[in-house]
Scaffold this motif. Structure first.
Motif, short mmCIF file in Angstrom:
data_model
loop_
_atom_site.label_atom_id
_atom_site.label_comp_id
_atom_site.label_asym_id
_atom_site.label_seq_id
_atom_site.Cartn_x
_atom_site.Cartn_y
_atom_site.Cartn_z
N SER A 123 -69.95 114.68 -15.85
CA SER A 123 -68.74 114.06 -15.03
C SER A 123 -69.41 113.39 -13.90
O SER A 123 -68.62 112.69 -13.12
CB SER A 123 -67.80 115.19 -14.95
N ARG A 124 -70.52 113.82 -13.23
CA ARG A 124 -70.96 113.16 -12.13
C ARG A 124 -72.37 112.83 -12.47
O ARG A 124 -73.62 113.75 -11.98
CB ARG A 124 -71.02 114.35 -10.85
N PRO A 125 -72.67 111.72 -12.98
CA PRO A 125 -74.03 111.34 -13.34
C PRO A 125 -74.85 110.69 -12.65
O PRO A 125 -75.67 109.84 -12.99
CB PRO A 125 -73.60 110.30 -14.83
N TRP A 126 -74.71 111.13 -11.39
CA TRP A 126 -75.69 110.24 -10.40
C TRP A 126 -76.43 111.50 -9.67
O TRP A 126 -76.17 112.61 -9.62
CB TRP A 126 -75.21 109.57 -9.14
N SER A 127 -77.48 111.19 -8.95
CA SER A 127 -78.39 112.19 -8.32
C SER A 127 -78.56 111.98 -6.64
O SER A 127 -78.73 112.82 -5.92
CB SER A 127 -80.03 112.23 -8.74
N ASP A 128 -78.39 110.59 -6.41
CA ASP A 128 -78.56 110.42 -4.79
C ASP A 128 -77.36 109.17 -4.52
O ASP A 128 -76.57 108.94 -5.26
CB ASP A 128 -79.91 109.58 -4.79
N PHE A 129 -77.43 108.89 -3.47
CA PHE A 129 -76.28 108.24 -2.73
C PHE A 129 -76.31 106.66 -3.40
O PHE A 129 -75.25 106.08 -3.40
CB PHE A 129 -76.59 107.95 -1.32
N ALA A 130 -77.50 106.24 -3.68
CA ALA A 130 -77.47 105.10 -4.46
C ALA A 130 -76.56 105.20 -5.80
O ALA A 130 -75.77 104.18 -5.99
CB ALA A 130 -78.91 104.30 -4.92
N GLY A 131 -77.02 106.00 -6.33
CA GLY A 131 -76.21 106.46 -7.66
C GLY A 131 -74.36 106.59 -7.51
O GLY A 131 -73.76 105.91 -8.19
N TYR A 132 -74.42 107.35 -6.35
CA TYR A 132 -72.97 107.71 -6.04
C TYR A 132 -72.28 106.44 -5.58
O TYR A 132 -71.07 106.18 -6.06
CB TYR A 132 -72.74 108.79 -5.13
N PHE A 133 -72.54 105.86 -4.73
CA PHE A 133 -72.04 104.51 -4.26
C PHE A 133 -71.85 103.48 -5.32
O PHE A 133 -71.00 102.84 -5.29
CB PHE A 133 -72.78 104.01 -3.03
N ALA A 181 -81.48 109.81 1.76
CA ALA A 181 -80.16 109.23 1.84
C ALA A 181 -79.68 108.41 3.04
O ALA A 181 -79.10 107.59 2.82
CB ALA A 181 -79.32 110.77 2.28
N MET A 182 -80.46 108.28 4.17
CA MET A 182 -80.25 107.30 5.41
C MET A 182 -80.68 105.90 4.63
O MET A 182 -79.84 105.12 5.01
CB MET A 182 -80.97 107.77 6.44
N ARG A 183 -81.87 105.86 3.87
CA ARG A 183 -82.24 104.60 3.47
C ARG A 183 -81.20 103.96 2.31
O ARG A 183 -81.17 103.01 2.30
CB ARG A 183 -83.64 104.67 2.81
N GLN A 184 -80.57 104.98 1.81
CA GLN A 184 -79.75 104.39 0.83
C GLN A 184 -78.23 104.06 1.23
O GLN A 184 -77.37 103.93 0.68
CB GLN A 184 -79.44 105.51 -0.16
N GLY A 185 -78.12 104.33 2.58
CA GLY A 185 -76.81 103.97 3.30
C GLY A 185 -75.99 105.10 3.85
O GLY A 185 -74.70 104.91 4.43
N ALA A 186 -76.46 106.33 3.96
CA ALA A 186 -75.64 107.59 4.37
C ALA A 186 -75.50 107.02 6.02
O ALA A 186 -76.19 106.40 6.55
CB ALA A 186 -76.21 108.67 4.08
N TYR A 187 -74.38 107.55 6.42
CA TYR A 187 -74.01 107.12 7.88
C TYR A 187 -74.52 108.23 8.93
O TYR A 187 -74.59 108.07 10.14
CB TYR A 187 -72.61 107.03 8.05
N GLY A 188 -75.02 109.14 8.37
CA GLY A 188 -75.66 110.30 9.49
C GLY A 188 -75.79 111.70 8.68
O GLY A 188 -75.49 111.63 7.36
N VAL A 189 -75.60 112.69 9.45
CA VAL A 189 -75.70 114.03 8.75
C VAL A 189 -74.42 114.90 9.27
O VAL A 189 -74.01 114.78 10.34
CB VAL A 189 -76.96 114.78 9.12
#
Ligand code: ZN
Length: 559
Positions: A123-133, A181-189
């Motif tokens: 149901s959640r087939p991604w591993s990283d933020f690139a995948g989630y976004f 995560a930051m390189r993939q566009g996360a806004y912070g921690v």
């Protein structure tokens, strides 16, 4: 001669102008009281929108594909919700109805657990933020979205639910995950320091993991470890992380909990302002309610959570361990933030949802015999079952795998109002995008999911006059954009993204209550996201123009 020359030049200019005649506006909102999100006084005028951007503000005229007459209404920037937990709800229903109807146009998620990094599942087939976004962009949403990476999430990927310090190798792995995560566009921690396994992280680890976020232009946001008896320590830890990692800090849902701490908001303010004077960029957000919402397991000491909920349930089944847990729940001076201590009595704890581990498990409709108690106070439910409240709580947790959501009446109204008056406190719901019908109508949740923003505008601006309207709108838009370093949203200014809300300042109000939360607010007829009308005369249009807003460290789509 001279006259003729001017006439000639003028006609040339006219020709040039008509050649460059601007295309009609896609949307023109006229006769509005414009509250522009800067905190400055309102002005009457119009706002034109073209290609998803604000194309004119003030005395704007010209043709438009659609004109909305906003006479008698306020036109404000779309609200940014800096504290949302819609990470998965938006994939269940991208209409984000309970947020859109409050005027929210941007959701900020990832504040303790986050959608990534994670192990992919069906149901959640991604591993990283690139995948989630990418998944979000494919499924489409009505609101804009940005996400932090949760440091609890990162720890769980590398160390599971262990209650110990990381090895050097584990710390390096976690640091690399944050940097990715930051390189993939996360806004912070982000941290949730009362939640396992984030609760097991100490200061050096949290500073180390915040550094790659700082390097990528991100910020640190936190559900503090303490906001009750040890609130000073909770704040000082956040400040130490900010100063240690050289990163801006935002305290999520700033509050003081527990009757014996009522009145201590002024201490909180003094600590924050002292840090600001030293040069730390530190701010906060808050929700306008005297109750919080979190899991019932927050009455149980952190050591009993090690290994996760399955282990917790095992411990509760063992009579000796259960006796030890019960004894520690009554300790008047615990080393951890005991929510039962803040509540004082079980009557201040209301059962919100049974089996709420995730949206997925909620959808199973599993009833373990406790669902009828959703909306009940714990003491009343225990009495109904003829049980001692502690035993009732333990048995309910065992039956539901530890997943019982509760609402906690542990906050004082005057502390809430004092926080609202502070110029560095923005408005954030700490709620999810739910709906009054469909799969997102679950349990009896906290009304903040439906009422946060209109409640500030109705109760605290119009009725009680705690802050002026312009200030309230600023706290929902311009201030939030500034605190989160969002460049092109949050105010009504030419060139910025056309996220807008139209509301009636004389009627805007929340309708959701603690016993009947599934009610949309009133007085907010129109909401516009990236130039598209998403809420039209109180009706959701089904438009999904929301975009993912990637952070300043985003290294490009190829990543
Ligand atoms: Zn939260």
């Amino acid at each position: 001669m001279k006259h003729a020359f001017i006439a000639l030049a003028a006609s040339g200019l006219l020709a040039a102008l008509s050649a460059q005649q601007p295309r009609p506006f896609d949307l023109l909102v006229t006769n509005a009281r414009i509250v522009d999100g800067t905190g400055g006084p309102s002005v009457n005028g119009s706002v034109g929108v073209r290609d998803g951007r604000i194309a004119g503000v003030g005395r704007v005229t010209g043709a438009a594909t659609r004109t909305i007459d906003a006479h008698g209404f306020v036109l404000a920037p779309g609200f940014i919700d800096p504290h949302s937990h819609s990470d998965y709800a938006l994939l269940t229903d991208g209409n984000a109805e309970s947020k859109i109807r409050q005027g929210v146009t941007t959701e900020v998620i990832g504040e303790s657990g986050s959608a990534a990094p994670q192990k992919p599942s069906a149901s959640r087939p991604w591993s990283d933020f690139a995948g989630y976004f990418g998944t979000i962009e494919k499924s489409k949403i009505s609101v804009n979205l940005l996400s932090y990476v949760g440091l609890g999430q990162v720890r769980e990927q590398v160390m599971g639910n262990d209650d110990r310090d990381p090895t050097a190798d584990e710390l390096a792995k976690m640091t690399a995950l944050v940097a990715d995560a930051m390189r993939q566009g996360a806004y912070g921690v982000a941290t949730g320091l009362i939640y396992s396994p984030n609760a097991y992280a100490k200061l050096p680890e949290l500073v180390a993991l915040s550094k790659p976020a700082a390097a990528a232009g991100g910020i640190y946001v936190s559900h503090l470890r303490y906001d009750g008896d040890k609130l000073r320590e909770g704040l000082e830890e956040a400040i130490a992380i900010g100063e240690g990692a050289h990163i801006p800090v935002q305290v999520l849902h700033i509050k003081v909990t527990g009757a014996k701490n009522f009145g201590r908001m002024k201490e909180v303010i003094a600590i924050v302002e002292a840090a600001q004077k030293r040069g730390l960029e530190i701010s906060a957000n808050q929700y306008p309610y005297v109750a919080s919402s979190t899991g019932l397991i927050q009455t149980i000491p952190p050591w009993a959570h090690e290994g996760g909920n399955a282990k917790l349930v095992e411990r509760l089944k063992d009579p000796a361990t259960r006796a030890r847990i019960r004894k520690e729940m009554d300790d008047p001076n615990p080393t951890w933030e005991n929510r039962l201590l803040s509540a004082g009595t079980w009557h201040n704890v209301q059962i919100a949802s049974i089996s709420n581990r995730s949206i997925d498990s909620r959808q199973t409709g599993l009833d373990t015999g406790y669902k009828r108690f959703e909306g009940w106070r714990v003491d009343d439910a225990a009495k109904e079952m003829g049980k001692d409240p502690y035993d009732f709580v333990f048995e309910m947790l065992i039956a539901n795998g530890g997943s019982v959501g509760c609402v906690w009446f542990i906050i004082d109204e005057s502390d809430l109002k004092l926080a609202l008056e502070q110029p560095w406190v923005s408005i954030g719901s700490d709620g999810s995008a739910l709906a009054i019908s469909g799969p997102l109508r679950i349990g009896v949740p906290h009304p903040r999911n439906f009422g946060t923003f209109p409640r500030v505008l109705g109760k605290y601006v119009r009725e009680e006059r705690v802050i002026p309207l312009e200030q309230a709108v600023y706290k929902m838009s311009g201030l939030t954009a500034k605190q989160l370093h969002i460049a092109d949203r949050g105010t009504i200014k030419e060139g910025l993204a056309a996220d807008l809300v139209i509301f009636d300042p004389s009627t805007v109000a929340d309708r959701a209550t603690f016993t009947d939360p599934f009610q949309y607010p009133v007085g907010i007829p129109t909401v516009i996201v990236n130039g598209k009308v998403v809420l039209d005369n109180m009706r959701h249009t089904g438009e999904r123009p929301g975009v993912v807003i990637r952070g300043h460290g985003f290294a490009g789509a190829s990543h």
